[in-house]
Write a protein that holds these residues in place. Structure first.
Motif, mmCIF file in Angstrom:
data_model
loop_
_atom_site.group_PDB
_atom_site.id
_atom_site.type_symbol
_atom_site.label_atom_id
_atom_site.label_comp_id
_atom_site.label_asym_id
_atom_site.label_seq_id
_atom_site.Cartn_x
_atom_site.Cartn_y
_atom_site.Cartn_z
ATOM 1 N N PHE A 17 0.827 -1.197 0.000
ATOM 2 C CA PHE A 17 0.000 0.000 0.000
ATOM 3 C C PHE A 17 0.870 1.258 0.000
ATOM 4 C CE2 PHE A 17 -2.991 -2.891 2.535
ATOM 5 C CZ PHE A 17 -3.496 -3.434 1.368
ATOM 6 N N TRP A 18 2.009 1.199 0.718
ATOM 7 C CA TRP A 18 2.926 2.337 0.749
ATOM 8 C C TRP A 18 3.503 2.596 -0.639
ATOM 9 C CZ3 TRP A 18 8.371 1.991 -0.015
ATOM 10 C CH2 TRP A 18 9.034 3.211 0.123
ATOM 11 N N VAL A 19 3.910 1.550 -1.306
ATOM 12 C CA VAL A 19 4.470 1.693 -2.660
ATOM 13 C C VAL A 19 3.431 2.290 -3.600
ATOM 14 C CG1 VAL A 19 5.301 0.414 -4.688
ATOM 15 C CG2 VAL A 19 6.163 -0.162 -2.411
ATOM 16 N N ALA A 20 2.192 1.828 -3.489
ATOM 17 C CA ALA A 20 1.138 2.257 -4.410
ATOM 18 C C ALA A 20 0.612 3.654 -4.116
ATOM 19 C CB ALA A 20 -0.018 1.262 -4.372
ATOM 20 N N SER A 21 0.972 4.223 -2.961
ATOM 21 C CA SER A 21 0.409 5.521 -2.587
ATOM 22 C C SER A 21 1.443 6.618 -2.403
ATOM 23 C CB SER A 21 -0.407 5.382 -1.288
ATOM 24 O OG SER A 21 0.419 4.925 -0.224
ATOM 25 N N SER A 22 2.728 6.286 -2.438
ATOM 26 C CA SER A 22 3.763 7.294 -2.248
ATOM 27 C C SER A 22 4.088 7.981 -3.572
ATOM 28 C CB SER A 22 5.034 6.650 -1.680
ATOM 29 O OG SER A 22 6.107 7.570 -1.701
ATOM 30 N N PRO A 23 3.820 9.275 -3.706
ATOM 31 C CA PRO A 23 4.137 9.986 -4.955
ATOM 32 C C PRO A 23 5.609 9.896 -5.335
ATOM 33 C CG PRO A 23 2.668 11.308 -3.594
ATOM 34 C CD PRO A 23 3.116 10.155 -2.745
ATOM 35 N N ASP A 24 6.502 9.942 -4.347
ATOM 36 C CA ASP A 24 7.934 9.872 -4.640
ATOM 37 C C ASP A 24 8.318 8.509 -5.199
ATOM 38 O OD1 ASP A 24 8.250 12.463 -3.758
ATOM 39 O OD2 ASP A 24 8.812 11.886 -1.720
ATOM 40 N N VAL A 25 7.822 7.459 -4.565
ATOM 41 C CA VAL A 25 8.124 6.108 -5.040
ATOM 42 C C VAL A 25 7.523 5.890 -6.428
ATOM 43 C CG1 VAL A 25 7.754 3.641 -4.620
ATOM 44 C CG2 VAL A 25 8.306 5.156 -2.715
ATOM 45 N N LEU A 26 6.311 6.372 -6.619
ATOM 46 C CA LEU A 26 5.649 6.213 -7.920
ATOM 47 C C LEU A 26 6.386 6.980 -9.017
ATOM 48 C CD1 LEU A 26 1.931 6.496 -6.766
ATOM 49 C CD2 LEU A 26 3.085 4.444 -7.584
ATOM 50 N N ALA A 27 6.920 8.142 -8.677
ATOM 51 C CA ALA A 27 7.684 8.909 -9.667
ATOM 52 C C ALA A 27 8.947 8.153 -10.073
ATOM 53 C CB ALA A 27 8.053 10.279 -9.094
ATOM 54 N N ILE A 28 9.621 7.567 -9.092
ATOM 55 C CA ILE A 28 10.823 6.776 -9.383
ATOM 56 C C ILE A 28 10.465 5.575 -10.251
ATOM 57 C CG2 ILE A 28 12.620 5.327 -8.359
ATOM 58 C CD1 ILE A 28 12.560 7.216 -5.936
ATOM 59 N N MET A 29 9.376 4.900 -9.909
ATOM 60 C CA MET A 29 8.939 3.750 -10.689
ATOM 61 C C MET A 29 8.600 4.144 -12.125
ATOM 62 S SD MET A 29 6.492 1.697 -7.999
ATOM 63 C CE MET A 29 5.911 0.628 -9.329
ATOM 64 N N ARG A 30 7.916 5.266 -12.274
ATOM 65 C CA ARG A 30 7.486 5.699 -13.606
ATOM 66 C C ARG A 30 8.688 5.931 -14.524
ATOM 67 N NH1 ARG A 30 4.302 11.320 -15.171
ATOM 68 N NH2 ARG A 30 3.940 10.795 -17.366
ATOM 69 N N PRO B 53 -3.509 12.910 3.784
ATOM 70 C CA PRO B 53 -2.238 12.991 3.048
ATOM 71 C C PRO B 53 -1.949 11.669 2.342
ATOM 72 C CG PRO B 53 -1.991 13.673 5.355
ATOM 73 C CD PRO B 53 -3.307 12.992 5.237
ATOM 74 N N SER B 54 -1.236 11.747 1.233
ATOM 75 C CA SER B 54 -0.924 10.530 0.484
ATOM 76 C C SER B 54 -0.113 9.544 1.321
ATOM 77 C CB SER B 54 -0.151 10.885 -0.788
ATOM 78 O OG SER B 54 1.047 11.584 -0.478
ATOM 79 N N SER B 55 0.632 10.067 2.279
ATOM 80 C CA SER B 55 1.442 9.184 3.124
ATOM 81 C C SER B 55 0.596 8.302 4.030
ATOM 82 C CB SER B 55 2.402 10.012 3.992
ATOM 83 O OG SER B 55 1.674 10.894 4.850
#
Length: 486
Positions: free
Chosen positions: A73-86, A383-385
């Motif tokens: 859930f953290w991976v799917a909701s963290s904007p920073d992690v998602l940006a890195i993944m993208r 918050p997204s966090s």
């Protein structure tokens, strides 16, 4: 060809062709292996190390997610992690495509007599393009989906303030906003507190009627300073706080949503609960979310009209049926043949149905549509966090009964709410205590029937599509098992 047998040159050409194809297949299975075998070994080593590292990261993440769902859930909701993944997926697609191009180059000898035959060159080129697309297209699509998810997190969950649980519970105010003609912004006509146990996810829905008046605000709040004697008289109802605040925004410096803040201060004053976060749904766009998930199955107890009083255009027929977004909207909001409190009961049935029916598989299957609908329909201070934590609690809540308590007649007089009684009702619901209540008597009965749920009656009264009546109360508004009351 002589006597049906291939010549030495033809056999050599076939070997070179198979070698060229093998280099492409090696690049598909183990990126960098073609370069290690016949190209730039430094490039091959770098690619191989990156590939092994990515495999270890993916396998480790899958294992960790299986053990601890909150990680996923953290991976799917963290904007920073998602940006890195993208951007990581985009880089991987481009790098892999380049490795295919280089492997194709390696498999094309230029020396005299070693070049591939023209048919072989065409086949190798086709295979190369096909394999490159086979890898790049899913990676680019994955990058797009990650970008959609990140956009949803950033646009919807824009809150910055993280608040801890109050007495072991998170209290989220759910608002159904109405953009009617002549109204400034969204006026909250539906107000429900989702009080969630921070450990177990056990949820109690506290419903507040829009026409509640003559109540005081939370001490020390902006509205308490403006109205020390409370809010009431001259048509002042709970759902009017938002409009008043929007006309006096100067009093709410530092608040992005003065209307929501004023409503929260009123709700906290009425219930005694401290609100952690709020979420507002634009009811006129709610049907888009329902359609995005393929509809919601509802046990329609009685025909429910579509349209306003005097303007009925159709009916939602009784029975267990899957409703479209437009039908769910009318089921939730119709009161042409009923009252506000029956409507509140039906709204809780919709909440319960969506919680029980929205699975991770459904969300993944309809993700793009859900994201498109949600980003324009829902706003929230969460918050997204904190999204991962609440998703985890929601999954726990799916496995448990949802309790409800509504501050409506006959228990509460909305024009003169009893604060002490309201606090007792909420505390009892949170503690899981069953409140015995009167149930409408079947025809011909002379005895008084009592039960914790009107569904227990052999012949329950159904009014406006909800079990119960205005006089006895509606089951879904006061229940220790919402599903059974719907």
């Amino acid at each position: 060809m002589s006597g049906g047998r291939a010549t030495a040159a033809e056999r050599a050409a076939r070997v070179r062709f198979r070698r060229a194809v093998a280099l492409l297949v090696m690049t598909l299975v183990v990126p960098g292996s073609a370069q290690l075998l016949a190209g730039n070994r430094r490039v091959g080593r770098i690619a191989l190390r990156v590939w092994i590292g990515l495999l270890a990261l993916v396998l480790g993440s899958v294992l960790l997610a299986a053990i601890d769902h909150s990680y996923a859930f953290w991976v799917a909701s963290s904007p920073d992690v998602l940006a890195i993944m993208r951007f990581g997926l985009i880089a991987l697609a481009l790098a892999w495509a380049w490795l295919f191009l280089d492997a194709w180059r390696i498999g094309q000898p230029r020396a005299e007599g070693l070049a591939l035959l023209l048919p072989h060159r065409r086949m190798v080129l086709g295979i190369n393009v096909g394999l490159a697309l086979l890898v790049a297209v899913p990676l680019f699509f994955g990058s797009h989906m990650v970008g959609v998810q990140r956009g949803l997190m950033v646009s919807m969950f824009s809150g910055t303030k993280v608040t801890g649980a109050h007495d072991g519970r998170f209290n989220i105010l759910l608002l159904g906003g109405d953009e009617g003609a002549g109204r400034t912004g969204l006026r909250p006509d539906s107000m429900t507190i989702a009080s969630i146990d921070a450990e177990t996810g056990k949820t109690v829905l506290v419903g507040l009627p829009r026409n509640m008046s003559n109540f005081k605000f939370k001490p020390g709040s902006v509205m308490a300073e403006q109205f020390p004697d409370g809010w009431g008289g001259n048509g002042k109802y709970l759902n009017g706080l938002s409009t008043w605040a929007m006309d006096h925004t100067a009093l709410f410096k530092g608040y992005k949503k003065p209307g929501v803040e004023a409503t929260i201060e009123g709700v906290e004053g009425i219930t005694g609960l401290d609100i952690n976060y709020w979420a507002m749904v634009n009811m006129h766009g709610f049907h888009e979310l329902v359609d995005a998930v393929g509809g919601v199955t509802i046990n329609v107890r009685q025909d429910v009209p579509i349209g306003k009083t005097g303007e009925i255009t159709g009916w939602i027929k009784a029975g267990t049926r899957k409703l479209s977004g437009e039908q769910v909207l009318w089921y939730s909001r119709s009161r042409a043949t009923s009252d506000d409190y029956s409507r509140m009961a039906r709204q809780k049935c919709v909440m319960g149905a969506m919680l029980s029916q929205l699975s991770p598989q459904t969300v993944l299957t309809h993700f793009s549509k859900i994201a498109d609908a949600s980003s324009s329909m829902v706003s929230t201070s969460i918050p997204s966090s904190e999204v991962g934590n609440f998703v985890s609690l929601a999954l726990k809540a799916k496995k448990q009964k949802i309790a409800t308590v509504s501050l409506v007649p006959p228990a509460i007089i909305t024009s003169k709410p009893n604060e002490a009684k309201i606090r007792r009702m909420i505390a009892a619901a949170i503690d899981g205590k069953k409140a015995t209540k009167k149930v409408a008597k079947p025809a011909g009965s002379t005895s008084t029937t009592t039960a914790t749920d009107t569904e227990s009656s052999s012949d329950p009264v159904i009014t406006g599509g909800s079990i119960g009546s205005l006089k006895t109360g509606y089951a879904a508004n006061q229940s220790d098992d919402l599903a059974a009351s719907c």
